[in-house]
Design an enzyme around this catalytic site. Structure first.
Site, mmCIF file in Angstrom:
data_model
loop_
_atom_site.group_PDB
_atom_site.id
_atom_site.type_symbol
_atom_site.label_atom_id
_atom_site.label_comp_id
_atom_site.label_asym_id
_atom_site.label_seq_id
_atom_site.Cartn_x
_atom_site.Cartn_y
_atom_site.Cartn_z
ATOM 1 C CB CYS A 106 -0.983 0.004 1.158
ATOM 2 S SG CYS A 106 -0.253 -0.179 2.789
ATOM 3 C CG ASP A 340 -8.259 2.726 1.069
ATOM 4 O OD1 ASP A 340 -7.135 2.208 1.063
ATOM 5 O OD2 ASP A 340 -9.169 2.367 1.844
ATOM 6 C CG HIS A 342 -5.653 -0.558 1.956
ATOM 7 N ND1 HIS A 342 -5.442 0.771 2.254
ATOM 8 C CD2 HIS A 342 -4.612 -1.237 2.482
ATOM 9 C CE1 HIS A 342 -4.323 0.883 2.944
ATOM 10 N NE2 HIS A 342 -3.802 -0.314 3.094
#
Length: 454
Positions: A106, A340, A342
């Protein structure tokens, strides 16, 4: 045969883990994001207002059309930023059996997003927006959950039947836009695609995951390890230095040393000779690894962070909350707006003509309270010319002095070279060793100090 069996086990394990991470993270993307209509929203230096009756309204996937003000402009601007997330089933990473970065990549992805924003400023300018941004309607965010269930089921079936690749029913593709583009739009779209292609998940992509991991090995990092914001800053610098595309010869990256930006070192980089042999100035992306406190983020730094994100030459912040890295691009009140990484998406081959762009643009923003931010982060700025850098350094220095309640500022701009202060000067280009000994020591220190990212 035994080695082959081990490889198959690793591949099956990788598919299970990818399916699990995909399901784990896609539920989160389904949550709604709320914006106040009474407070301005800042996104990488631009300000937007959402003025309507009442106090709050949900802006999930930007589907509301009754909100007045310049919500449409915000939608278009946010969606136009390049979104880089976990991917699966990409070419195997050298020296490992990994074909996905789910669960560990990430911070590399948030670093890619920051660099991508710097390149967008360089080639397209801050005013550019993707003409098809508003076509990212609800069918594109269709059901992150249903997409996940399909992938999970396919991976399980493939594992049980010993199939090499899971068969996943594709999502319906949105029809390409039929609108005619003028010459300027066509030129911009070429650069738009080119920038995304530099971040493709293949060994040949200049800033792809495979290349970044190779540079990370020089600092003791391997595929599957966790990377901190400071380490990623140095990896990005090396990736830009080593890029061979002629289009990238006009860009350089400078990483601050011990929270200090040495002005002469930055200007030397900008005024270095281009590889073509012609003299000229380079644009510079300045990366400043900092800590916004000790164990927790010091709320006294909130105004400074908001001030930084309100500057048009800011390219964002590599940060996050403990155990998760996010790309911070804006704020409203005391909440940070972020993208994000993820979410595990399928590999896209960016080498083919007219590869699909939808998965590289985020349909919905997310917000997080500043108090939840992990103190370790890297701040990024873009300066096209030496004059831009000098102006930015003056402006940021004033901001540092006015916003900090601490005895010492978060970082400083200093006249002269680092060598003038008894620091080893980093050469602009090293053929045999990508990181100097001093850099390796700093990177190892960063690796032990920074939080673990999942």
């Amino acid at each position: 045969m035994e080695a082959t069996g081990t490889d198959e086990v690793e591949k099956i394990k990788s598919k299970f883990m990818s399916a699990w991470h995909n399901m784990k993270y896609s539920w989160v993307l389904k949550t709604k994001t709320y914006f106040s209509r009474n407070s301005p929203v800042f996104l990488l230096g631009k300000c937007y207002h959402f003025k309507t009756e009442g106090e709050y309204r949900a802006l999930h996937s930007f589907q509301s059309s009754s909100i007045s003000g310049n919500v449409e402009e915000f939608r278009r601007d946010f969606i136009s930023r390049i979104w880089l997330t976990y991917r699966e089933e990409f070419p195997q990473i050298k020296g490992s059996a990994l074909t996905t970065d789910c669960g560990w990549g990430c911070t590399l992805r948030t670093g890619q997003m920051l660099l991508a924003q710097g390149l967008m400023l360089h080639f397209l300018g801050r005013a550019w927006v993707w003409p098809e941004a508003l076509d990212m309607d609800s069918c594109d965010s269709e059901s992150w959950t249903s997409s996940t269930v399909r992938k999970l089921t396919a991976s399980l079936e493939a594992s049980l039947t010993a199939e090499r690749d899971p068969k996943v029913l594709p999502r319906p593709r949105r029809r390409p836009s039929s609108r005619a583009w003028d010459g300027s739009e066509m030129r911009n779209e070429i650069y738009h695609r080119k920038i995304i292609s530099w971040f493709g998940d293949s060994p040949v992509a200049a800033f792809g995951l495979h290349q970044l991991i190779e540079y990370g090995k020089k600092s003791g990092k391997m595929a599957g390890d966790w990377y901190g914001p400071a380490v990623v800053a140095h990896i990005l610098r090396k990736a830009v230095e080593e890029a061979r595309d002629p289009e990238l010869q006009g860009v350089t990256v400078y990483v601050a040393q011990d929270c200090t930006v040495y002005s002469s070192d930055v200007i030397d980089r900008q005024c270095s000779f281009l590889d073509s042999g012609k003299a000229g100035t380079k644009a510079v992306i300045i990366l400043v690894p900092v800590r916004l406190g000790g164990e927790r983020t010091n709320t006294d730094y909130l105004e400074f962070v908001k001030g930084i994100l309100s500057l048009e030459y800011c390219v964002g912040i590599i940060g996050g909350k403990p155990k998760q890295s996010y790309y911070f691009a804006g704020f409203q009140d005391d909440s940070l707006i972020y993208m994000d990484p993820h979410y595990c998406q399928s590999f896209v081959d960016v080498s083919i003509k007219d590869f699909p762009l939808e998965s590289f643009h985020c349909p919905s923003p997310k917000k997080m309270s500043f108090k939840k931010m992990d103190p370790s982060c890297t701040i990024g700025f873009y300066c096209r010319t030496v004059q831009d850098f000098e102006k930015a350094s003056e402006e940021i220095t004033k901001m540092l002095k006015s916003s900090s309640k601490e005895k010492y500022p978060l970082f400083t701009f200093v006249k002269g070279h680092s060598r003038d202060y008894d620091f080893a000067s980093s050469p602009l280009h090293e053929e045999n060793d990508l990181f100097s000994e001093d850099e390796k020591k700093r990177l190892k220190r960063f690796s032990t100090e920074e939080f673990v990212l999942l």
